[in-house]
Structures are given as C-alpha cells and as structure tokens.
Design a protein around this motif. Structure first.
Motif: not given
Length: 131
Positions: A39-63
C-alpha cells in the motif's frame, strides 16, 4: 554497534518473469518485472541482476526506478532464452518512507519455464514468481 542496526523484512515486493508476445517480431519473449503489491510507494528502487552457474556468468545489469507506486509493477529487463539455464539473481534495494529495504531474489537454473507458471499478482497474467 551492529546489534543496533535493524534490517526490516521485505513484504509484498516480488520479482516475476513472464512470457509475452513481442508485437514487432512476433516472438514469445521472457521479461522480468518488479511488483509492488504493498500500500506504499517504493522510492529510489535499485536493481542489480546477473545470471550465473559454476562455469558461466553474464554481465551485471543495473536498473533504477525513481518511483514504483503502490499496487503497481514495472518491467526490469528482457531475458534471453540462453540465460534461463543459469541461476538468475535480482538484488533489489529501495526506500519505503524513510526506511531502506534490501532483498535478493533468485530464480534457480531451469525454473523459468511454462510448467512453473502461476498467477502473477496485479499483472493479470501467469508467469514464474519469486517472493
């Protein structure tokens, strides 16, 4: 001093991945969304996403979202088919009032698929949800 710091529990904020038809390319795309079911607004929402496994990793995305109103959702990013075979992590930080909240949402590898669909709050569609 550390015992004086309290980190509140995140409630009613979710990450969902839904499959949607791309109108221009006529493909079925996977898109990640953040959902504010509180029921409340969220302010200054920062999201850092990534994909990973034991041998692979994606670039880190920031939103960043300056504001995510109460009972609303916003698209975070398009997810390529290849990253669905990885663990997909979304670290979310936001302010609700004067309090800072932080939570990490993880979609385990191969869990984003049509067999795992469930109703998604506020979006009137089905997808994969992490609470």
């Amino acid at each position: 001093m550390k015992k004086d710091i309290t980190i509140p529990e995140v409630k009613d904020v979710f990450i969902a991945v839904v499959q949607e038809k791309h109108l221009e390319y006529h493909t079925m795309d996977w898109n990640a969304y953040i959902i504010n079911n509180s029921d409340q607004d969220l302010e200054t929402v920062l999201i850092v996403s990534r994909g990973y496994s034991s041998t692979k990793q994606t670039a880190v995305m920031r939103h960043q979202l300056a504001l995510l109103p109460a009972r609303s959702f916003a698209k975070i990013e398009y997810m390529q088919e290849a990253v669905l075979a990885l663990h997909n992590e979304f670290k979310v930080t936001f302010f609700k009032g004067n309090q800072m909240f932080d939570k990490t949402y993880v979609f385990r590898k191969n869990t984003i698929n049509t067999k795992a669909f469930q109703p998604i709050p506020l979006m009137n569609t089905n997808g994969v949800l992490v609470k």
